[in-house]
Scaffold this motif. Structure first.
Motif, PDB file in Angstrom:
ATOM      1  N   PHE A 122      -3.687  -5.295  -8.957  1.00 14.29           N
ATOM      2  CA  PHE A 122      -3.012  -4.013  -8.784  1.00 14.29           C
ATOM      3  C   PHE A 122      -4.046  -2.912  -9.003  1.00 14.29           C
ATOM      4  CE2 PHE A 122      -0.789  -0.282 -10.340  1.00 14.29           C
ATOM      5  CZ  PHE A 122       0.350  -0.210  -9.553  1.00 14.29           C
ATOM      6  N   TRP A 123      -4.136  -2.012  -8.032  1.00  8.07           N
ATOM      7  CA  TRP A 123      -5.040  -0.874  -8.149  1.00  8.07           C
ATOM      8  C   TRP A 123      -4.223   0.416  -8.043  1.00  8.07           C
ATOM      9  CZ3 TRP A 123      -6.330  -5.144  -5.249  1.00  8.07           C
ATOM     10  CH2 TRP A 123      -7.567  -5.754  -5.501  1.00  8.07           C
ATOM     11  N   GLU A 124      -4.661   1.425  -8.772  1.00 10.21           N
ATOM     12  CA  GLU A 124      -4.100   2.765  -8.595  1.00 10.21           C
ATOM     13  C   GLU A 124      -5.244   3.767  -8.513  1.00 10.21           C
ATOM     14  OE1 GLU A 124      -0.490   4.941 -10.635  1.00 10.21           O
ATOM     15  OE2 GLU A 124      -2.340   5.446 -11.722  1.00 10.21           O
ATOM     16  N   ARG A 125      -5.182   4.624  -7.514  1.00  6.51           N
ATOM     17  CA  ARG A 125      -6.175   5.690  -7.336  1.00  6.51           C
ATOM     18  C   ARG A 125      -5.478   7.023  -7.572  1.00  6.51           C
ATOM     19  NH1 ARG A 125     -10.394   4.850  -2.693  1.00  6.51           N
ATOM     20  NH2 ARG A 125     -11.111   3.441  -4.341  1.00  6.51           N
ATOM     21  N   GLU A 126      -6.017   7.804  -8.481  1.00  6.09           N
ATOM     22  CA  GLU A 126      -5.416   9.075  -8.867  1.00  6.09           C
ATOM     23  C   GLU A 126      -6.199  10.228  -8.250  1.00  6.09           C
ATOM     24  OE1 GLU A 126      -3.886  11.177 -13.034  1.00  6.09           O
ATOM     25  OE2 GLU A 126      -5.329   9.542 -13.076  1.00  6.09           O
TER      26      GLU A 126
ATOM     27  N   VAL B 166      -2.178  -0.013  -4.581  1.00  3.41           N
ATOM     28  CA  VAL B 166      -2.358  -1.209  -3.761  1.00  3.41           C
ATOM     29  C   VAL B 166      -2.044  -2.424  -4.624  1.00  3.41           C
ATOM     30  CG1 VAL B 166      -4.029  -2.680  -2.558  1.00  3.41           C
ATOM     31  CG2 VAL B 166      -4.069  -0.201  -2.204  1.00  3.41           C
ATOM     32  N   LEU B 167      -1.197  -3.308  -4.090  1.00  6.58           N
ATOM     33  CA  LEU B 167      -0.836  -4.539  -4.780  1.00  6.58           C
ATOM     34  C   LEU B 167      -1.078  -5.716  -3.849  1.00  6.58           C
ATOM     35  CD1 LEU B 167       0.574  -6.192  -7.066  1.00  6.58           C
ATOM     36  CD2 LEU B 167       2.757  -5.678  -5.901  1.00  6.58           C
ATOM     37  N   LEU B 168      -1.851  -6.697  -4.313  1.00  9.08           N
ATOM     38  CA  LEU B 168      -2.029  -7.979  -3.635  1.00  9.08           C
ATOM     39  C   LEU B 168      -1.448  -9.029  -4.571  1.00  9.08           C
ATOM     40  CD1 LEU B 168      -5.738  -7.563  -2.406  1.00  9.08           C
ATOM     41  CD2 LEU B 168      -3.628  -6.905  -1.224  1.00  9.08           C
TER      42      LEU B 168
ATOM     43  N   ALA C 267       0.879  -1.174   0.000  1.00 10.78           N
ATOM     44  CA  ALA C 267       0.000   0.000   0.000  1.00 10.78           C
ATOM     45  C   ALA C 267       0.912   1.218   0.000  1.00 10.78           C
ATOM     46  CB  ALA C 267      -0.926   0.000   1.215  1.00 10.78           C
ATOM     47  N   ALA C 268       0.789   2.077  -0.999  1.00  6.77           N
ATOM     48  CA  ALA C 268       1.779   3.140  -1.169  1.00  6.77           C
ATOM     49  C   ALA C 268       1.129   4.438  -1.622  1.00  6.77           C
ATOM     50  CB  ALA C 268       2.831   2.718  -2.200  1.00  6.77           C
ATOM     51  N   ASN C 269       1.657   5.546  -1.102  1.00  4.52           N
ATOM     52  CA  ASN C 269       1.290   6.881  -1.566  1.00  4.52           C
ATOM     53  C   ASN C 269       2.474   7.514  -2.283  1.00  4.52           C
ATOM     54  OD1 ASN C 269      -1.358   7.059  -0.718  1.00  4.52           O
ATOM     55  ND2 ASN C 269      -0.879   8.052   1.221  1.00  4.52           N
ATOM     56  N   ARG C 270       2.215   8.082  -3.434  1.00  8.37           N
ATOM     57  CA  ARG C 270       3.237   8.839  -4.146  1.00  8.37           C
ATOM     58  C   ARG C 270       2.958  10.327  -3.961  1.00  8.37           C
ATOM     59  NH1 ARG C 270       3.624  11.234  -9.908  1.00  8.37           N
ATOM     60  NH2 ARG C 270       5.869  11.562 -10.141  1.00  8.37           N
TER      61      ARG C 270
END
Length: 247
Positions: A222-226, A211-213, A19-22
């Motif tokens: 793999f999900w990415e929220r922008e 988010v990566l499971l 779980a990561a924030n850029r």
């Protein structure tokens, strides 16, 4: 002040949860996560300024992520985002990759790097010599060396550990990443803003969450929220990962 939360279980069916924030300047041009046309086995966002990435996976069973290493002298001029791209394109093990990097890691801008080939999770930075193979458990990568700690890292580790008490789901992890409670009680507004897991500051903040499971055979989700310049959700993308192709 990027933050990457990882749960590594090398003997489990689900090998890795990320779980990561850029966090980045709002004006920096960026492409959202996609399969790259020139390298279609890579799934990652892309920095339009230098062409590399901050976090991604490949269809041959690889994961890589990088953060800026603050409070250290500038080292080289090469983009740290190239390291993500280079590992996702490689066919050597995670440990071998970071070992080979030792002789020229001073050529890059300050970095924290974490890579996995589904068998190993390895870490390196270019503020100190050497690298580490990471043990099973929770690891939190911020903008300081992995061996160091600060309130943001400690709060992230505690909240992430609590969230894993239940089976991990992407919405729960996105909620975790959206936490805007300062971890540092500072009178300086910028310091308080940067100590939040979700950063909202003038001209700078959390641009996207990932988010990566990831499972033993390379399959997973793999999900990415922008987020917009006003830090509201723009879109959420989902990619189903098939089992890995042989290297």
């Amino acid at each position: 002040m990027c933050l990457i939360l990882l749960h590594w279980q090398p003997l489990a069916e689900r090998r890795l949860i990320v779980a990561a924030n850029r966090d980045e300047f709002l004006q920096r041009p960026t492409d959202a996560a996609h399969f790259w046309k020139d390298q279609p086995h890579i799934l990652a966002g892309r920095d339009r300024e230098f062409g590399g990435s901050w976090l991604g996976v490949s269809l041959n069973g690889r994961f890589a992520a990088v953060t800026n290493l603050r409070d250290t002298d500038d080292v080289g001029e090469l983009s740290r985002g190239n390291l993500v791209q280079d590992f996702l394109n490689s066919h050597i093990g995670a440990a071998e990759f970071v070992e080979n990097l030792e002789e020229n890691k001073g050529d890059y801008r300050p970095f924290n790097l974490i890579v996995s080939d589904l068998k190993q999770l390895a870490y390196s930075n270019n503020a100190e010599p050497g690298w580490r193979q990471l043990d099973e458990g929770i690891h939190v990568l911020g903008n300081i060396r992995l061996s160091n700690s600060n309130p943001k890292v400690r709060k992230g580790a505690a909240d992430f550990s609590e969230s894993l008490a239940d089976p991990a789901d992407h919405e729960g992890l996105f909620d975790l990443l959206r936490d805007s409670e300062p971890a540092l009680d500072s009178k300086e507004p910028l310091e308080r803003a940067l100590s939040c897991r979700f950063v909202n500051a003038p001209s700078y903040g959390t641009r996207s969450s990932s988010v990566l499971l990831w499972n033993r055979d390379g399959s997973g989700d793999f999900w990415e929220r922008e987020y917009s310049a006003q830090f509201e959700v723009v879109t959420t993308r989902h990619f189903a990962l098939p089992p890995s192709s042989p290297p």
